[in-house]
Design a protein around this motif. Sequence first.
Motif, PDB file in Angstrom:
ATOM      1  N   MET A  11       0.816  -1.208   0.000  1.00 13.12           N
ATOM      2  CA  MET A  11       0.000   0.000   0.000  1.00 13.12           C
ATOM      3  C   MET A  11       0.854   1.265   0.000  1.00 13.12           C
ATOM      4  SD  MET A  11      -3.180  -1.231   2.443  1.00 13.12           S
ATOM      5  CE  MET A  11      -4.206   0.180   2.082  1.00 13.12           C
ATOM      6  N   ALA A  12       1.975   1.237   0.707  1.00 15.46           N
ATOM      7  CA  ALA A  12       2.890   2.380   0.684  1.00 15.46           C
ATOM      8  C   ALA A  12       3.535   2.506  -0.692  1.00 15.46           C
ATOM      9  CB  ALA A  12       3.953   2.225   1.762  1.00 15.46           C
ATOM     10  N   ALA A  13       3.940   1.363  -1.267  1.00 20.76           N
ATOM     11  CA  ALA A  13       4.608   1.388  -2.569  1.00 20.76           C
ATOM     12  C   ALA A  13       3.686   1.913  -3.657  1.00 20.76           C
ATOM     13  CB  ALA A  13       5.095  -0.009  -2.934  1.00 20.76           C
ATOM     14  N   SER A  14       2.383   1.703  -3.531  1.00 16.08           N
ATOM     15  CA  SER A  14       1.443   2.157  -4.556  1.00 16.08           C
ATOM     16  C   SER A  14       1.444   3.674  -4.678  1.00 16.08           C
ATOM     17  CB  SER A  14       0.030   1.661  -4.233  1.00 16.08           C
ATOM     18  OG  SER A  14      -0.497   2.303  -3.090  1.00 16.08           O
ATOM     19  N   VAL A  15       1.848   4.367  -3.623  1.00 10.95           N
ATOM     20  CA  VAL A  15       1.940   5.829  -3.650  1.00 10.95           C
ATOM     21  C   VAL A  15       3.380   6.289  -3.861  1.00 10.95           C
ATOM     22  CG1 VAL A  15       1.565   7.956  -2.360  1.00 10.95           C
ATOM     23  CG2 VAL A  15      -0.077   6.091  -2.175  1.00 10.95           C
ATOM     24  N   VAL A  16       4.260   5.843  -3.000  1.00 11.53           N
ATOM     25  CA  VAL A  16       5.633   6.363  -2.980  1.00 11.53           C
ATOM     26  C   VAL A  16       6.428   5.907  -4.197  1.00 11.53           C
ATOM     27  CG1 VAL A  16       7.798   6.371  -1.681  1.00 11.53           C
ATOM     28  CG2 VAL A  16       5.625   6.534  -0.479  1.00 11.53           C
ATOM     29  N   CYS A  17       6.171   4.700  -4.680  1.00 11.61           N
ATOM     30  CA  CYS A  17       7.004   4.139  -5.749  1.00 11.61           C
ATOM     31  C   CYS A  17       6.510   4.469  -7.143  1.00 11.61           C
ATOM     32  CB  CYS A  17       7.130   2.629  -5.584  1.00 11.61           C
ATOM     33  SG  CYS A  17       8.018   2.158  -4.085  1.00 11.61           S
ATOM     34  N   GLU A  18       5.424   5.212  -7.286  1.00  9.02           N
ATOM     35  CA  GLU A  18       5.033   5.661  -8.612  1.00  9.02           C
ATOM     36  C   GLU A  18       6.134   6.578  -9.136  1.00  9.02           C
ATOM     37  OE1 GLU A  18       1.152   7.439 -10.972  1.00  9.02           O
ATOM     38  OE2 GLU A  18       1.220   7.525  -8.790  1.00  9.02           O
ATOM     39  N   ARG A  19       6.496   6.428 -10.413  1.00  9.70           N
ATOM     40  CA  ARG A  19       7.645   7.134 -10.974  1.00  9.70           C
ATOM     41  C   ARG A  19       7.618   8.613 -10.657  1.00  9.70           C
ATOM     42  NH1 ARG A  19      11.897   6.977 -14.222  1.00  9.70           N
ATOM     43  NH2 ARG A  19      12.211   8.499 -15.878  1.00  9.70           N
ATOM     44  N   TRP A  20       8.702   9.129 -10.164  1.00  3.85           N
ATOM     45  CA  TRP A  20       8.982  10.526  -9.822  1.00  3.85           C
ATOM     46  C   TRP A  20       8.497  10.928  -8.434  1.00  3.85           C
ATOM     47  CZ3 TRP A  20      12.536  12.918 -12.496  1.00  3.85           C
ATOM     48  CH2 TRP A  20      12.699  12.632 -13.862  1.00  3.85           C
ATOM     49  N   ASN A  21       7.545  10.207  -7.850  1.00  5.91           N
ATOM     50  CA  ASN A  21       6.967  10.678  -6.594  1.00  5.91           C
ATOM     51  C   ASN A  21       8.004  10.830  -5.492  1.00  5.91           C
ATOM     52  OD1 ASN A  21       4.488  10.845  -7.759  1.00  5.91           O
ATOM     53  ND2 ASN A  21       3.506   9.259  -6.520  1.00  5.91           N
ATOM     54  N   ILE A  22       8.877   9.842  -5.341  1.00  5.55           N
ATOM     55  CA  ILE A  22       9.832   9.919  -4.237  1.00  5.55           C
ATOM     56  C   ILE A  22      10.849  11.040  -4.470  1.00  5.55           C
ATOM     57  CG2 ILE A  22      11.614   8.285  -5.047  1.00  5.55           C
ATOM     58  CD1 ILE A  22      11.408   7.129  -2.096  1.00  5.55           C
ATOM     59  N   LEU A  23      11.142  11.356  -5.736  1.00  8.30           N
ATOM     60  CA  LEU A  23      12.062  12.457  -6.019  1.00  8.30           C
ATOM     61  C   LEU A  23      11.391  13.806  -5.793  1.00  8.30           C
ATOM     62  CD1 LEU A  23      13.926  11.085  -9.155  1.00  8.30           C
ATOM     63  CD2 LEU A  23      14.603  10.997  -6.747  1.00  8.30           C
ATOM     64  N   ILE A  24      10.106  13.892  -6.067  1.00  7.57           N
ATOM     65  CA  ILE A  24       9.360  15.110  -5.728  1.00  7.57           C
ATOM     66  C   ILE A  24       9.381  15.313  -4.214  1.00  7.57           C
ATOM     67  CG2 ILE A  24       7.076  16.184  -5.720  1.00  7.57           C
ATOM     68  CD1 ILE A  24       6.564  14.677  -8.397  1.00  7.57           C
ATOM     69  N   LEU A  25       9.155  14.230  -3.482  1.00  4.53           N
ATOM     70  CA  LEU A  25       9.212  14.319  -2.021  1.00  4.53           C
ATOM     71  C   LEU A  25      10.608  14.721  -1.562  1.00  4.53           C
ATOM     72  CD1 LEU A  25       7.161  11.099  -1.176  1.00  4.53           C
ATOM     73  CD2 LEU A  25       6.423  13.471  -0.820  1.00  4.53           C
ATOM     74  N   ARG A  26      11.651  14.192  -2.214  1.00  2.00           N
ATOM     75  CA  ARG A  26      13.024  14.570  -1.870  1.00  2.00           C
ATOM     76  C   ARG A  26      13.220  16.071  -2.005  1.00  2.00           C
ATOM     77  NH1 ARG A  26      17.271  13.407  -6.404  1.00  2.00           N
ATOM     78  NH2 ARG A  26      16.103  15.212  -7.173  1.00  2.00           N
ATOM     79  N   GLU A  27      12.737  16.657  -3.100  1.00  3.73           N
ATOM     80  CA  GLU A  27      12.893  18.096  -3.310  1.00  3.73           C
ATOM     81  C   GLU A  27      12.134  18.889  -2.254  1.00  3.73           C
ATOM     82  OE1 GLU A  27      14.959  19.578  -5.649  1.00  3.73           O
ATOM     83  OE2 GLU A  27      15.583  17.479  -5.660  1.00  3.73           O
ATOM     84  N   MET A  28      10.949  18.446  -1.918  1.00  2.59           N
ATOM     85  CA  MET A  28      10.154  19.162  -0.926  1.00  2.59           C
ATOM     86  C   MET A  28      10.743  19.013   0.473  1.00  2.59           C
ATOM     87  SD  MET A  28       6.253  18.673  -2.301  1.00  2.59           S
ATOM     88  CE  MET A  28       5.676  19.961  -1.182  1.00  2.59           C
ATOM     89  N   LEU A  29      11.268  17.845   0.775  1.00  3.80           N
ATOM     90  CA  LEU A  29      11.933  17.655   2.069  1.00  3.80           C
ATOM     91  C   LEU A  29      13.174  18.531   2.184  1.00  3.80           C
ATOM     92  CD1 LEU A  29      11.537  13.789   2.360  1.00  3.80           C
ATOM     93  CD2 LEU A  29      10.603  15.466   3.980  1.00  3.80           C
TER      94      LEU A  29
END
Length: 230
Positions: A11-29
Amino acid sequence: MGVAEYCPVSMAASVVCERWNILILREMLAGARGFNDIHRGLPGLSRTLLSHRLHTLQQAGLVVTAAADGSGRQGYELTDKGADLRGLVMELGAWSVRWSFPRPTDDQLDPHLLLWRMQSGLARENLPARRVTVEVTFDQQPQPVLGWLVLCGEDSSACIRHPMFAVDVHARASSRVWHELWYGHRTWRQALATNDLVLTGDAKLLADFPGWFTLSAFAGRVSEVHSPDA
């Protein structure tokens, strides 16, 4: 995308692992709030797809719209749910450092992106009390790439065109050396001692120069895991 398996990882991977999402989060963090700021840190991602991904992250409850700055322009910020992913993002980077983070290849050298990282990573509490302009030269083929950092507290900026201020510090190194410095494969002291990094300008400013930057969040781990002379 279908319904995720009833499993916490799935369930976490369905959100976080969609292409680019984790890198967008990286930039915002890392502090990016405005759409353009987030986009600037993600070369290869179209503005249309970024807009779509931000919408997806909003639907997932990780991101909300908010003023990007004092001007009132629309931007984005992480919710508590989104900010709680900091540990995951940092541990993912730490895993890469331990197992899969060699020195950069030629096609990974991106002077303009690194200049943006340098601006985002300024240690603003350590900056000079007056405005200081730094000309940064990235030596590479077929010709050097120049950029400028205008240091002015919270209003500091990065420019790829001359800002028309007198230059106070000239900082020159190969694009490879700049990337290795930023990500911890070598230290300021090592690069200066070997003249791989050359600084010219006011002696007081040159002495303070390394303290103006926080470097990558993973630089310390890289220096521990990888010998600078390896």
